[in-house]
Motif scaffolding. Structure first.
Motif, mmCIF file in Angstrom:
data_model
loop_
_atom_site.group_PDB
_atom_site.id
_atom_site.type_symbol
_atom_site.label_atom_id
_atom_site.label_comp_id
_atom_site.label_asym_id
_atom_site.label_seq_id
_atom_site.Cartn_x
_atom_site.Cartn_y
_atom_site.Cartn_z
ATOM 1 N N UNK A 216 0.837 -1.206 0.000
ATOM 2 C CA UNK A 216 0.000 0.000 0.000
ATOM 3 C C UNK A 216 0.873 1.258 0.000
ATOM 4 N N UNK A 217 1.903 1.269 0.864
ATOM 5 C CA UNK A 217 2.800 2.426 0.910
ATOM 6 C C UNK A 217 3.514 2.621 -0.425
ATOM 7 N N UNK A 218 3.901 1.510 -1.052
ATOM 8 C CA UNK A 218 4.570 1.594 -2.354
ATOM 9 C C UNK A 218 3.638 2.201 -3.404
ATOM 10 N N UNK A 219 2.367 1.794 -3.382
ATOM 11 C CA UNK A 219 1.419 2.318 -4.379
ATOM 12 C C UNK A 219 1.163 3.811 -4.162
ATOM 13 N N UNK A 220 1.059 4.227 -2.893
ATOM 14 C CA UNK A 220 0.837 5.651 -2.591
ATOM 15 C C UNK A 220 2.048 6.481 -3.028
ATOM 16 N N UNK A 221 3.249 5.941 -2.813
ATOM 17 C CA UNK A 221 4.462 6.647 -3.222
ATOM 18 C C UNK A 221 4.497 6.828 -4.746
ATOM 19 N N UNK A 222 4.195 5.750 -5.477
ATOM 20 C CA UNK A 222 4.193 5.820 -6.938
ATOM 21 C C UNK A 222 3.130 6.799 -7.439
ATOM 22 N N UNK A 223 1.974 6.814 -6.789
ATOM 23 C CA UNK A 223 0.916 7.740 -7.169
ATOM 24 C C UNK A 223 1.373 9.185 -6.931
ATOM 25 N N UNK A 224 2.077 9.404 -5.807
ATOM 26 C CA UNK A 224 2.593 10.743 -5.508
ATOM 27 C C UNK A 224 3.623 11.170 -6.547
ATOM 28 N N UNK A 225 4.491 10.238 -6.942
ATOM 29 C CA UNK A 225 5.488 10.543 -7.964
ATOM 30 C C UNK A 225 4.796 10.866 -9.296
ATOM 31 N N UNK A 226 3.707 10.159 -9.567
ATOM 32 C CA UNK A 226 2.938 10.474 -10.775
ATOM 33 C C UNK A 226 2.380 11.888 -10.727
ATOM 34 N N UNK A 227 1.835 12.280 -9.568
ATOM 35 C CA UNK A 227 1.315 13.651 -9.399
ATOM 36 C C UNK A 227 2.434 14.684 -9.587
ATOM 37 N N UNK A 228 3.618 14.339 -9.056
ATOM 38 C CA UNK A 228 4.766 15.246 -9.160
ATOM 39 C C UNK A 228 5.134 15.491 -10.626
ATOM 40 N N UNK A 229 5.204 14.417 -11.411
ATOM 41 C CA UNK A 229 5.562 14.551 -12.825
ATOM 42 C C UNK A 229 4.446 15.228 -13.628
#
Length: 470
Positions: A216-229
């Motif tokens: 779950x933490x990994x998915x939230x991190x990847x989603x945040x990185x997507x928002x960043x880009x």
């Protein structure tokens, strides 16, 4: 000697049973929750509450109530979640077990936060954190979560406090990636500072490198990185990160995150000018948002209602037993007084004493009845104001004729409608009923209108006067 051996064998079996219950309510429950199987998690708790009752394990019962509330909150059933937290909070074991008490208070605060009652949420988090520090509990993860959620409660109130408590969350548990992710979000959307956003995203990577994250933490991190880009305008990279997060979210069945990701992907395609893809993912987002079917929730509610009914049935039984013992004690006491009185003065004042005693007995019974009715009235009003699950049953015990008359008019009235009738009978205003039941006053007005139709009350008739005249 044989008795001693049997005693220690019984103690050992009891400890083994309680340990098994605790394991199911923590390890197995958390595993189901991480996979997004909240209905199974709640039903697991129902089974373990029953098992705890059978062996007299109050802590298992209270913990089961608390865990059910977590599942209900995840499903968006905040009112039911608060009811189960109230059941846990009212148990004697909760006041003795400080860790459980803090978790229950934190659970109440979480529901207030979801209901956007931010000030109430802050007050409850403050109370929970104060208890945590008072009893010097050693659970950095719990303290970190409370600081993170308190930070979220301040979002619409005080931006400075948001930052303060997110930093406190990091300080309390530096190995948890979630506070860093939250800070990255803050600087991305509130602070509009992509350099600081990137800084905290790198912090997340460092923490995850040392402490492998949950899926779950990994998915939230990847989603945040997507928002960043996406914020930077690098839409292809954003879609790549969103896609990875989506795959993980599907595996762990995090429906809420799946919906958010579909929406983010839709927005990204829209920014790229690909309306067809944007529309496709927006449709996926809408379908996920409506994916929790009534049938699925009905099965869960059935189990939960059954559990509540059992609890209320036990309460009624205990109440009857208590009243029986009190009544028996009073009768025995009065008989003893009567016999002693007759023994000392039966020859000279026999007829006068019998008459006087009969009068006094009648007065005592009348006063006791009035006192019990007054106490019952105040008790039921208090139960209504707390939205207690025992309100309906207690009202029916004290004023059975009200429901009898209502059900004679319309036998198809359900419990929620009977509860509304009881509150109207007590002359509660629409605002009071809305506050007690956590709904809007307009909703109460709609329910009153439907109740009129079901009971055949003319528009010209005052609803409160009609109800009080039953």
């Amino acid at each position: 000697m044989a008795f001693v051996l049997l005693f220690f064998q019984f103690i050992g079996m009891a400890q083994e049973n309680t340990g098994h219950i605790d394991s199911l309510l923590t390890v197995e429950f958390n595993a189901l929750r991480q996979r997004g199987e909240f209905e199974k998690a709640a039903n697991l708790c129902v089974d373990q509450i029953k098992a705890s009752r059978e062996i007299g394990y109050d802590q298992g019962v209270a913990k089961g109530y608390k865990q059910i509330s977590i599942a209900l909150t995840a499903l968006g059933q905040y009112q039911e979640s608060l009811r189960y937290l109230a059941l846990a909070q009212n148990m004697a074991i909760t006041s003795k077990n400080h860790d459980l008490r803090v978790r229950v208070l934190s659970g109440v605060a979480n529901n207030y936060l979801e209901l956007k009652l931010n000030q109430k949420a802050i007050e409850k988090y403050d109370e929970a954190i104060l208890q945590y520090k008072k009893y010097r509990l050693d659970n950095d993860k719990l303290l970190c979560v409370m600081y993170m959620n308190k930070s979220a409660s301040f979002a619409p109130i005080n931006i400075d406090s948001v930052l303060i408590y997110r930093h406190k969350a990091i300080k309390s548990n530096p190995t948890n990636p979630n506070p860093y992710i939250n800070l990255a979000y803050f600087y991305m959307f509130k602070g509009n500072n992509l350099d600081s956003t990137e800084h905290y995203l790198k912090k997340v990577q460092n923490v995850m490198a040392l402490n492998p994250p949950t899926k779950y933490q990994e998915s939230v991190f990847l989603m945040t990185y997507g928002d960043f880009h996406k914020k930077k305008g690098d839409y292809k990279a954003a879609l790549n990160y969103y896609g990875q997060a989506l795959e993980i979210s599907k595996v762990i069945k995090r429906v809420r995150e799946i919906g958010l990701l579909y929406n983010s992907i839709s927005e990204t395609y829209d920014l790229m000018g690909d309306s067809e893809k944007s529309s496709e993912f927006h449709q996926n987002y809408l379908e996920v948002n409506n994916s929790i079917s009534e049938e699925k929730n009905r099965a869960l509610n059935l189990a939960l209602e059954q559990l509540l009914e059992e609890q209320e049935s036990e309460y009624r039984m205990e109440r009857r037993q208590f009243l029986f013992l009190i009544t028996t004690g009073i009768v025995v006491l009065l008989v003893l007084i009567y016999l002693l009185y007759r023994y000392f003065d039966k020859k000279r004042k026999q007829k006068l004493i019998e008459k006087d005693l009969a009068i006094r007995l009648k007065e005592q019974e009348s006063n006791a009845l009035r006192e019990r009715l007054n106490d019952a009235f105040n008790e039921i009003v208090a139960l209504a104001s707390e939205n207690s699950p025992f309100f309906l049953a207690r009202f029916q015990e004290v004023y059975p004729e009200v429901f009898q008359k209502l059900l004679k008019i319309n036998p198809n009235l359900v419990n929620t409608e009977l509860k509304l009738c009881a509150m109207i009978w007590f002359n509660f205003s629409s605002k009071e009923i809305a506050r007690f039941t956590f709904v809007q006053p307009k909703t109460v007005q709609v329910k009153k209108y439907r109740l009129r139709k079901k009971l055949g009350i003319p528009k010209s008739e005052d609803l409160y006067h009609w109800m009080s005249s039953l």
